[in-house]
Design an enzyme around this catalytic site. Structure first.
Site, mmCIF file in Angstrom:
data_model
loop_
_atom_site.group_PDB
_atom_site.id
_atom_site.type_symbol
_atom_site.label_atom_id
_atom_site.label_comp_id
_atom_site.label_asym_id
_atom_site.label_seq_id
_atom_site.Cartn_x
_atom_site.Cartn_y
_atom_site.Cartn_z
ATOM 1 N N THR A 182 0.820 -1.212 0.000
ATOM 2 C CA THR A 182 0.000 0.000 0.000
ATOM 3 C C THR A 182 0.856 1.265 0.000
ATOM 4 O OG1 THR A 182 -1.591 -1.237 1.298
ATOM 5 C CG2 THR A 182 -1.889 1.142 1.255
ATOM 6 N N GLU B 155 -6.067 -5.929 3.774
ATOM 7 C CA GLU B 155 -6.036 -6.936 2.690
ATOM 8 C C GLU B 155 -7.247 -6.858 1.787
ATOM 9 O OE1 GLU B 155 -3.634 -8.460 1.524
ATOM 10 O OE2 GLU B 155 -2.455 -7.764 3.218
ATOM 11 N N GLY C 62 2.891 -3.103 8.321
ATOM 12 C CA GLY C 62 3.178 -3.395 9.736
ATOM 13 C C GLY C 62 4.637 -3.791 9.899
#
Ligand SMILES: Cc1cc2nc3c(=O)[nH]c(=O)nc-3n(C[C@H](O)[C@H](O)[C@H](O)COP(=O)(O)OP(=O)(O)OC[C@H]3O[C@@H](n4cnc5c(N)ncnc54)[C@H](O)[C@@H]3O)c2cc1C
Length: 432
Positions: A110, A392, A149
């Site tokens: 992303t 996701e 993350g």
């Protein structure tokens, strides 16, 4: 020694009670929350190696610890990414380093400007024939990686998803292994800027981060080339369907179905226990107050959640079984069921996380004022659920993707066209 044995002997909780206790967590700052979660991750990984825990053992311990691992992306996306996108030689090189934690990784797809529209991602990996290297670049503010993350502080490496460019032509999205931080002092590598994106509604144990790549060079071998490769000299060869590069995302969607179910299980358990112990209102003067569970309206709130938690547990298991079967086919070069797997996992991820989010909130409310306290556990379940509808693949977009495939297959079935592989609407052909 298996996790179950360790738990039975209570070695785990008595020995590491301070480290694994949830009691202090609501009172910690964002950095303290992250540090405590890193300490947990590191201890669990040590124990995993010491006791030779299997994947099933790790799944169990993750559930018990409520997925409170700062380094979870390393296990859920980085290692699976190498396994799914890397060649045998690349796996032989990177997996031992990752599995022994000599490197810690994340999965960076992303960007600030685009998440849903993968074709709109702007990061490029341009092949340089002279040096036989790729040059990775995020040309604009909107192209910086945003959200991964473990990127903010923890990771030393990342699988970066970027558009492959050779001689000015684009050849689709591919994964590239990039070293982010020095293995000596953990400082960013030259040409890279990165950091934490700041406090979130929840999941503050994980350091979601941003990354700017300024013409960073990596060897050609760092392109993960299981599904497509670039030869020395810059020839592009597609070895498998271009969709195979999304196999890691499909795996995580399947896992989310399980995580969301766990959240619903916990929330419904808290709601039922609370409803059984909580007494409120006397129906007949002089008699004790009722258990709130005896009220029909309360039963109407908590029992559907318990039933759904059971149903979703079976669903999560069968989805995982389907994933493993189709993935084994993919490894043998048969991609015929990939589209059906994508449609089922995307649709179920969206449906189940939507449903669980609604039900967890009902469970939270069924605990009255206590449900608003972090110490109830159910409030944290609610916040955890909220992330699952977006990560996701945002749910609306996933519903649309599933619908598109089913409509395509349905029209094919009605026209009696043989569709390759399994598909949910195949029964229409026999029904005609
Ligand atoms: C807690 C958390 C952890 C994350 N971890 C990672 C990570 O580790 N690595 C990583 O790479 N990313 C990560 N992400 C990013 C995440 O994958 C994206 O946020 C997600 O895919 C949604 O994309 P977006 O933010 O661009 O949403 P947007 O696309 O901006 O969505 C906004 C709205 O537009 C709608 N919309 C968008 N496109 C369409 C369309 N075509 N048709 C109809 N409606 C549309 C959506 O339904 C939504 O309502 C994480 C995000 C969160 C919240």
């Amino acid at each position: 020694m298996k996790v179950e044995v360790i738990l039975q002997e209570q070695l785990f909780f008595t020995k590491y009670v301070d480290l694994f206790s949830f009691k202090k967590r609501p009172f910690l700052s964002k950095s303290e929350t992250y540090e405590a979660s890193v300490a947990k991750s590191v201890k669990v990984f040590e124990l995993m190696r010491e006791h030779n825990w299997s994947e099933a053992d790790m799944d169990l311990i993750s559930k018990i610890l409520n997925y409170d691992f700062a380094l979870s992306l390393h296990h859920t996306m980085f290692i699976p990414g190498i396994e799914r996108l890397g060649t045998d030689e690349q796996k032989a090189k990177w997996l031992p380093l990752a599995q022994s934690y000599q490197i810690v990784g994340t999965y960076a797809q992303t960007e600030l400007g685009h998440g849903t529209n993968l074709l709109g991602l702007e990061t490029t990996a341009t092949y340089d024939r002279d040096s036989d290297e790729f040059v990775l670049n995020t040309p604009r503010l909107s192209s910086m990686k945003w959200w991964p993350g473990g990127l903010g502080k923890s990771s030393t490496h990342a699988i970066i998803l970027a558009h492959l460019v050779i001689d000015g032509e684009k050849y689709g999205m591919h994964g590239f292994m990039v070293q982010l931080r020095s293995l000596e002092d953990h400082m960013p590598m030259p040409g890279l800027k990165m950091g934490d994106i700041g406090p979130k509604l929840g999941a503050n144990n994980v350091d979601n981060g941003f990354l700017i790549l300024n013409k960073v060079r990596i060897p050609r071998d760092n392109m993960l080339m299981r599904n497509a490769r670039v030869t020395r000299g810059g020839k592009f060869q597609q070895l498998s369907t271009s969709k195979a590069n999304y196999a890691t995302m499909v795996l995580v969607r399947v896992k989310i179905i399980g995580w969301s179910t766990d959240t619903l299980r916990q929330a419904s358990c808290v709601a039922v226990r609370y409803s059984a112990t909580r007494r409120q209102t006397t129906l007949k003067p002089g008699t004790p107050e009722q258990q709130v569970l005896d009220f029909q309206t309360q039963q109407f709130k908590v029992t559907p959640s318990v039933a759904a938690a059971y149903a979703c547990s079976f669903l999560a298991q069968s989805m995982l079984t389907l994933y493993k079967r189709v993935f084994a086919e993919i490894v043998k070069g048969n991609n015929s069921n990939l589209a059906e797997l994508h449609a089922q996992s995307a649709g179920l991820k969206a449906f189940l996380t939507d449903m669980a989010t609604g039900m967890v909130e009902v469970c939270r409310r069924s605990c009255g004022g206590h449900g608003y306290l972090v110490s109830s556990g159910v409030a944290e379940n609610m916040v955890g659920s909220l992330a699952m509808v977006t990560v996701e693949g945002e749910n609306t977009v996933l519903y649309l993707q599933t619908a598109r495939l089913h409509v395509k297959n349905m029209l094919g079935s009605l026209a009696m066209v043989t569709v390759e592989g399994e598909n949910t609407v195949l029964y229409l052909q026999t029904a005609l």
